[in-house]
Motif scaffolding. Structure first.
Motif, PDB file in Angstrom:
ATOM      1  N   SER A 221      20.595  13.110 -10.904  1.00 15.65           N
ATOM      2  CA  SER A 221      19.623  12.907  -9.831  1.00 15.65           C
ATOM      3  C   SER A 221      19.391  14.188  -9.042  1.00 15.65           C
ATOM      4  O   SER A 221      18.260  14.499  -8.654  1.00 15.65           O
ATOM      5  N   ALA A 222      20.455  14.953  -8.804  1.00 17.07           N
ATOM      6  CA  ALA A 222      20.327  16.204  -8.062  1.00 17.07           C
ATOM      7  C   ALA A 222      19.491  17.213  -8.840  1.00 17.07           C
ATOM      8  O   ALA A 222      18.665  17.933  -8.251  1.00 17.07           O
ATOM      9  N   LEU A 223      19.670  17.269 -10.148  1.00 18.41           N
ATOM     10  CA  LEU A 223      18.888  18.185 -10.981  1.00 18.41           C
ATOM     11  C   LEU A 223      17.421  17.788 -10.996  1.00 18.41           C
ATOM     12  O   LEU A 223      16.531  18.647 -11.015  1.00 18.41           O
ATOM     13  N   TYR A 224      17.173  16.480 -10.963  1.00 18.35           N
ATOM     14  CA  TYR A 224      15.786  16.012 -10.878  1.00 18.35           C
ATOM     15  C   TYR A 224      15.159  16.452  -9.553  1.00 18.35           C
ATOM     16  O   TYR A 224      14.043  16.965  -9.523  1.00 18.35           O
TER      17      TYR A 224
ATOM     18  N   SER B 189      11.506  20.020  -6.360  1.00 17.10           N
ATOM     19  CA  SER B 189      11.293  21.074  -5.367  1.00 17.10           C
ATOM     20  C   SER B 189      10.686  22.317  -6.006  1.00 17.10           C
ATOM     21  O   SER B 189       9.834  22.978  -5.406  1.00 17.10           O
ATOM     22  N   ILE B 190      11.119  22.637  -7.214  1.00 11.55           N
ATOM     23  CA  ILE B 190      10.567  23.794  -7.926  1.00 11.55           C
ATOM     24  C   ILE B 190       9.065  23.639  -8.118  1.00 11.55           C
ATOM     25  O   ILE B 190       8.289  24.558  -7.855  1.00 11.55           O
ATOM     26  N   GLU B 191       8.648  22.470  -8.572  1.00 12.32           N
ATOM     27  CA  GLU B 191       7.212  22.248  -8.813  1.00 12.32           C
ATOM     28  C   GLU B 191       6.402  22.389  -7.540  1.00 12.32           C
ATOM     29  O   GLU B 191       5.350  23.037  -7.520  1.00 12.32           O
ATOM     30  N   LEU B 192       6.893  21.829  -6.468  1.00  5.74           N
ATOM     31  CA  LEU B 192       6.132  21.814  -5.219  1.00  5.74           C
ATOM     32  C   LEU B 192       6.115  23.188  -4.549  1.00  5.74           C
ATOM     33  O   LEU B 192       5.074  23.632  -4.055  1.00  5.74           O
ATOM     34  N   GLN B 193       7.259  23.877  -4.558  1.00  8.59           N
ATOM     35  CA  GLN B 193       7.381  25.121  -3.806  1.00  8.59           C
ATOM     36  C   GLN B 193       7.049  26.372  -4.622  1.00  8.59           C
ATOM     37  O   GLN B 193       6.624  27.384  -4.052  1.00  8.59           O
ATOM     38  N   ASN B 194       7.235  26.307  -5.925  1.00  5.43           N
ATOM     39  CA  ASN B 194       7.077  27.505  -6.747  1.00  5.43           C
ATOM     40  C   ASN B 194       5.903  27.459  -7.718  1.00  5.43           C
ATOM     41  O   ASN B 194       5.626  28.450  -8.387  1.00  5.43           O
TER      42      ASN B 194
ATOM     43  N   ALA C  74      13.848  19.401 -15.610  1.00  7.30           N
ATOM     44  CA  ALA C  74      15.016  18.764 -15.001  1.00  7.30           C
ATOM     45  C   ALA C  74      16.162  18.574 -15.986  1.00  7.30           C
ATOM     46  O   ALA C  74      17.220  18.071 -15.621  1.00  7.30           O
ATOM     47  N   GLY C  75      15.963  18.945 -17.232  1.00  5.92           N
ATOM     48  CA  GLY C  75      16.987  18.751 -18.262  1.00  5.92           C
ATOM     49  C   GLY C  75      16.348  18.562 -19.614  1.00  5.92           C
ATOM     50  O   GLY C  75      15.250  19.065 -19.869  1.00  5.92           O
ATOM     51  N   ASP C  76      16.991  17.802 -20.468  1.00  7.17           N
ATOM     52  CA  ASP C  76      16.465  17.616 -21.821  1.00  7.17           C
ATOM     53  C   ASP C  76      15.580  16.390 -21.969  1.00  7.17           C
ATOM     54  O   ASP C  76      15.093  16.102 -23.065  1.00  7.17           O
ATOM     55  N   GLU C  77      15.378  15.658 -20.878  1.00 11.33           N
ATOM     56  CA  GLU C  77      14.507  14.484 -20.912  1.00 11.33           C
ATOM     57  C   GLU C  77      13.261  14.725 -20.061  1.00 11.33           C
ATOM     58  O   GLU C  77      13.337  15.307 -18.978  1.00 11.33           O
ATOM     59  N   LEU C  78      12.131  14.272 -20.565  1.00  7.90           N
ATOM     60  CA  LEU C  78      10.871  14.356 -19.831  1.00  7.90           C
ATOM     61  C   LEU C  78      10.968  13.565 -18.530  1.00  7.90           C
ATOM     62  O   LEU C  78      11.494  12.448 -18.511  1.00  7.90           O
TER      63      LEU C  78
ATOM     64  N   ILE D 132       0.849  -1.190   0.000  1.00  8.56           N
ATOM     65  CA  ILE D 132       0.000   0.000   0.000  1.00  8.56           C
ATOM     66  C   ILE D 132       0.887   1.244   0.000  1.00  8.56           C
ATOM     67  O   ILE D 132       1.809   1.362   0.812  1.00  8.56           O
ATOM     68  N   LEU D 133       0.573   2.167  -0.916  1.00  9.06           N
ATOM     69  CA  LEU D 133       1.348   3.406  -0.997  1.00  9.06           C
ATOM     70  C   LEU D 133       0.399   4.559  -1.279  1.00  9.06           C
ATOM     71  O   LEU D 133      -0.471   4.466  -2.156  1.00  9.06           O
ATOM     72  N   TYR D 134       0.556   5.651  -0.525  1.00  7.74           N
ATOM     73  CA  TYR D 134      -0.237   6.850  -0.764  1.00  7.74           C
ATOM     74  C   TYR D 134       0.702   8.038  -0.947  1.00  7.74           C
ATOM     75  O   TYR D 134       1.924   7.895  -0.862  1.00  7.74           O
ATOM     76  N   GLU D 135       0.113   9.204  -1.209  1.00 12.25           N
ATOM     77  CA  GLU D 135       0.782  10.439  -1.624  1.00 12.25           C
ATOM     78  C   GLU D 135       1.143  10.315  -3.110  1.00 12.25           C
ATOM     79  O   GLU D 135       1.986   9.504  -3.508  1.00 12.25           O
ATOM     80  N   SER D 136       0.492  11.145  -3.920  1.00  9.31           N
ATOM     81  CA  SER D 136       0.539  10.977  -5.371  1.00  9.31           C
ATOM     82  C   SER D 136       1.946  11.056  -5.942  1.00  9.31           C
ATOM     83  O   SER D 136       2.313  10.274  -6.829  1.00  9.31           O
ATOM     84  N   ARG D 137       2.764  11.976  -5.457  1.00  7.33           N
ATOM     85  CA  ARG D 137       4.114  12.099  -6.003  1.00  7.33           C
ATOM     86  C   ARG D 137       4.965  10.893  -5.655  1.00  7.33           C
ATOM     87  O   ARG D 137       5.780  10.440  -6.467  1.00  7.33           O
ATOM     88  N   ALA D 138       4.780  10.351  -4.450  1.00  4.87           N
ATOM     89  CA  ALA D 138       5.494   9.137  -4.065  1.00  4.87           C
ATOM     90  C   ALA D 138       5.060   7.959  -4.937  1.00  4.87           C
ATOM     91  O   ALA D 138       5.883   7.132  -5.353  1.00  4.87           O
TER      92      ALA D 138
END
Length: 225
Positions: free
Chosen positions: A95-98, A103-108, A160-164, A63-69
């Motif tokens: 990975s760091a850029l991802y 964080s950008i999506e969630l906070q900004n 996050a870069g040049d890849e979706l 069982i897993l909840y929270e949509s982003r997770a």
């Protein structure tokens, strides 16, 4: 055992997961929850999702909840099925850029887009009076944030870069809701934001779920409401 996806047709969080399920072409059993009847607050539901919110998944007993997770889990479990959507994990900088983009999506983005939508769309639907000042303030903040998005997207194709990645797709539910009440930032802020928005919003996965239709002929449907 087919994955069980427990959600609501119009929940932004459920749509966030649904678009990844479609991108990855992951078969699932859809179980719809009637929020108006408070099915998400029943003891049975709370035993799976203790906050009483949608969605959650049941992956053969996990069982897993929270949509982003959930989205991260699905993208990691099926790396070679459909687009990758996550960095491999072998490149520390990738990975760091991802994580930076996440964080950008969630906070900004999410915080302000959600606030604007609640006032402009949700409150009137429930008979409450919207606060135009709150809407204006949220949209003004988003306007400033998208100035930065324009700069970022002038240097790379996606956030996050040049890849979706799933981070781009995390924007879809609330960006579409901004458009719903007449906010034009997605198409007028700048050429790179517009290019990016047209790219992600035209994907077949989003077209399949954007109107709250989480079902597909490729998937199993089991509605409870």
């Amino acid at each position: 055992m087919v994955l069980k996806f427990v959600g609501h047709s119009y929940s932004s969080a459920a749509l966030r997961v649904a678009v990844v399920l479609h991108e990855k072409k992951i078969p699932f059993e859809l179980i719809l929850v009637d929020l108006a009847k408070k099915e998400q607050k029943t003891p049975e539901f709370l035993g799976k999702q203790p906050f009483g919110q949608v969605p959650y998944i049941d992956d053969d007993g996990f069982i897993l909840y929270e949509s982003r997770a959930i989205c991260r889990y699905l993208a990691a479990k099926y790396p070679d099925q459909g687009p990758k959507l996550l960095p491999s994990g072998h490149d520390l900088r990738e990975s760091a850029l991802y994580e930076q983009a996440a964080s950008i999506e969630l906070q900004n983005f999410h915080e302000y887009a959600e606030k604007a939508w609640i006032e402009a769309i949700l409150k009137p639907k429930t008979g409450a009076e919207p606060n135009q000042a709150v809407i204006d303030d949220a949209v003004a903040t988003l306007n400033d944030k998208f100035d930065v998005y324009e700069v970022i997207l002038s240097k790379q194709r996606y956030l996050a870069g040049d890849e979706l990645t799933i981070v781009d797709m995390f924007h879809l539910p609330y960006a579409a809701r901004l458009v719903e009440f007449g906010c034009t930032l997605m198409t007028t802020k700048g050429p790179n934001v517009t290019r990016w928005w047209n790219d992600i919003s035209s994907r077949p996965s989003w077209q399949a779920v954007k109107d709250g239709v989480l079902r597909s002929e490729d998937f199993i449907l089991n509605e409870t409401s």
